[in-house]
Design an enzyme around this catalytic site. Structure first.
Site, PDB file in Angstrom:
ATOM      1  N   GLU A 244      49.084 -34.020 -90.835  1.00 15.78           N
ATOM      2  CA  GLU A 244      48.821 -35.000 -91.900  1.00 15.78           C
ATOM      3  C   GLU A 244      50.003 -35.962 -92.055  1.00 15.78           C
ATOM      4  OE1 GLU A 244      47.088 -33.402 -95.536  1.00 15.78           O
ATOM      5  OE2 GLU A 244      45.317 -32.775 -94.416  1.00 15.78           O
ATOM      6  N   GLU A 368      41.387 -28.446 -90.195  1.00 13.96           N
ATOM      7  CA  GLU A 368      41.296 -28.048 -91.614  1.00 13.96           C
ATOM      8  C   GLU A 368      39.930 -28.467 -92.125  1.00 13.96           C
ATOM      9  OE1 GLU A 368      44.536 -29.010 -94.279  1.00 13.96           O
ATOM     10  OE2 GLU A 368      46.017 -28.715 -92.670  1.00 13.96           O
TER      11      GLU A 368
HETATM   12  O1  AHR Z   1      45.089 -26.490 -96.639  1.00 15.07           O
HETATM   13  C1  AHR Z   1      45.876 -26.965 -97.681  1.00 15.07           C
HETATM   14  C2  AHR Z   1      46.532 -28.296 -97.366  1.00 15.07           C
HETATM   15  O2  AHR Z   1      45.551 -29.268 -97.200  1.00 15.07           O
HETATM   16  C3  AHR Z   1      47.334 -28.365 -96.091  1.00 15.07           C
HETATM   17  O3  AHR Z   1      48.628 -27.913 -96.251  1.00 15.07           O
HETATM   18  C4  AHR Z   1      47.326 -29.831 -95.788  1.00 15.07           C
HETATM   19  O4  AHR Z   1      47.478 -30.094 -94.423  1.00 15.07           O
HETATM   20  C5  AHR Z   1      46.009 -30.289 -96.351  1.00 15.07           C
HETATM   21  O5  AHR Z   1      46.108 -31.443 -97.072  1.00 15.07           O
END
Ligand code: AHR
Length: 565
Positions: A244, A368
């Site tokens: 990210e 994710e």
């Molecule tokens: O999964 C929780 C958070 O969500 C992670 O650390 C991040 O990469 C995302 O925004």
């Protein structure tokens, strides 16, 4: 807080999505005439994307091969047309130094009263082996771009601490580091996927970490590993260069990140026989410009490009996201509607990737995904601890079907997160452990690991609420290495069962069996006192008929069918 606001700014979601349309005449189901009467209320649902053309429903067909049925939901499975493999890595997981995921969830220290092997909980290891976790991402997440790996090696009592600024501001003692993570991977039999620190680390740090883990030479880092008790190098098949980086990983522009990827990636070396699949930080859900810039500026230097997408019932990052267990049908509907948006997001990014990489050499890595609710009342807001109901099972079921159906491009996915965080498959309370409804979906879907995707066509009624609608049924199908056919089906409607007639083309099964995951109410979940409220059961409501089979899905259910020829 700063982090959460960052999300509010970046994450805008489209409300409703397009439907994937596929043509192919359906020459089956004689008495579809009954259902056809209601054709106005019927839409074509998501399908394996063999072809994407508008559908021409042939209502005149009478030479059907399947016994007459009065159903509006029709599924065609092309059992003779499979060509793409569903990578088992689509069933991957993610473990971050966040809340109680690592500490308590996995790691309890070797002298704990909780049964463990070298500090790692035995109950958790046993549960995870059963879902055949193919790949595990670590150490973050946002944590990854603040993590300095050398703090997490050597004698545990001597390791320096740090503050976990993203997640609750708690002290991280670094007792779970490289050796402990890779021991955990070996105990559960999974491939490690390590996220490197591009945001606040140096290229040298990344280079030395890869050397430490994978080099067999007599080199400074490999010798340091040996001093710390590990003679043989580990295999590290997957390595991410940042996380990210458009947000918590450095607030970079795509151009700046692309240049940084090129630089840092240069120092991610292949030692000995270890070959690293390099994952570049990808977009935040709808941001297609990020994908465009990365594909253009980084191109074949990466093997995979990540994508993150979370499902919030309200879609509101800065206010109330919605409760995990206290919700009405409105939020049931909006959650599933937003989960289905994954299909459009993948289509949008795939279209850009196809432009630069028509051979589909670069994998889409959805590292994710999952539901994100308000935290459980009374828990630390920075720990992202939430319960998980049958609604989460449906989110998992439809999302995994979507990934299967896109397996030509989606090569890995990692649900967030493994234990005690967001859409976890396991929850713990000190020595107690429970398996969530999402766990059971992963268990039921193991049959798709490395199987061949079978193209499908699906026609179903919408599940409507007010002026919003979603497709009521979602499905995918595959043929495994032993030739068995597996079909996973979700009924999103919490009030009505749905009867499906399936035309199975190119196969003549002798046996059909099934399992079902459902629950009495939308909010049903497993608790530490009642851990078996939601659990798969044998399923009998399916039968073979000439040319295919029929199945009746209970309301709010995930069903897995197996067909043996
Ligand atoms: O999964 C929780 C958070 O969500 C992670 O650390 C991040 O990469 C995302 O925004």
């Amino acid at each position: 807080m700063h982090y959460i606001l960052g999300h509010a700014r970046n994450r805008n979601r489209k409300e409703d999505g397009e439907r994937t349309m596929i043509t192919k005449r359906i020459q089956l189901l004689t008495a579809i005439a009954l259902g056809i009467a209601a054709v106005a209320a019927i839409s074509w649902c998501s399908v394996a994307r063999a072809e994407e053309r508008p559908i021409a429903l042939d209502t005149t067909t009478t030479n059907a091969t399947v016994t007459a049925l009065s159903t509006n939901t029709q599924l065609v499975i092309h059992a003779d047309q499979g060509k793409n493999i569903i990578s088992r890595n689509i069933y991957g997981h993610f473990s971050e130094h966040l809340g109680r995921c690592i500490y308590e969830g996995i790691w309890v220290e070797p002298d704990s009263a909780i049964p463990n092997t070298r500090g790692i909980r035995n109950d958790v290891v046993e549960a995870l082996k059963k879902i055949k976790v193919p790949v595990l991402r670590w150490p973050g997440g946002c944590f990854a771009d603040e993590y300095h790996w050398k703090d997490g090696i050597g004698q545990r009592e001597k390791r320096p601490s740090m503050i976990n600024t993203h997640w609750g501001g708690v002290t991280e003692n670094n007792h779970f580091g490289t050796h402990e993570f890779l021991d955990f991977c070996e105990q559960i039999g999974t491939a490690p996927y390590v996220s490197g620190n591009l945001g606040s680390g140096t290229p040298q740090e990344i280079m030395e970490w890869v050397e430490y883990m994978t080099s067999d030479a007599s080199s400074p880092m490999a010798n340091l590993r040996r001093e710390n008790g590990r003679e043989q190098p580990w295999k590290i098949p997957f390595f991410a260069v940042g996380n990210e980086n458009w947000g918590c990983g450095g607030n970079m522009t795509p151009e700046f990140y692309a240049d940084n990827f090129r630089r840092y990636n240069t120092f991610v070396k292949n030692y000995g026989s270890n070959r690293i699949y390099r994952v570049a930080c990808g977009s935040n859900g709808g941001d297609t410009n990020w994908t465009e810039v990365l594909m253009k500026n980084v191109g074949q230097r990466m093997n995979g490009l990540s994508l993150h997408y979370y499902t919030l019932p309200t879609g509101n990052w800065s206010g109330k996201k919605g409760s995990a267990t206290e919700f009405g049908e409105n939020q049931w509907h909006s959650t599933l509607r937003r989960a289905l948006e994954m299909n459009n997001i993948i289509n949008n990014h795939s279209a850009i990737m196809d432009k630069y990489d028509p051979q589909k050499r670069i994998g889409m890595i959805v590292d994710e995904w999952g539901t994100w609710y308000d935290v459980e009342p009374g828990s630390n807001p920075g720990f992202l601890y939430q319960q998980s109901t049958i609604r989460d099972a449906l989110v998992a079921g439809v999302t995994l079907n979507i990934f299967n159906n896109h397996c030509d491009r989606v090569k890995m996915a990692n649900i967030a997160q493994l234990i005690n965080v967001l859409q976890a498959v396991i929850l713990t309370d000190k020595e107690k452990m429970l398996l969530t409804p999402t766990y059971w979906v992963f268990e039921m879907y193991t049959v798709h690991h490395d199987a061949t995707l079978l193209p499908i066509e699906l026609k179903c009624a919408d599940y409507e609420l007010g002026d919003k609608k979603v497709q009521s049924v979602n499905a995918s199908a595959s043929r495994d290495k032993d030739g068995k056919i597996h079909v996973t089906l979700c009924n999103l409607n919490p009030n009505q069962p749905v009867e499906i007639a399936c035309d199975l083309q190119g196969a003549k099964p002798r046996i059909i069996t099934g399992r079902v995951l459902t629950a009495p109410t939308m909010q049903t979940h497993n608790t530490f006192d009642q851990p078996n409220n939601v659990k798969p059961a044998d399923f009998k409501d399916c039968k073979l008929i000439t040319g295919g089979f029929t199945v009746t899905l209970p309301s709010k259910s995930v069903v897995a069918l197996e067909l043996v020829e």
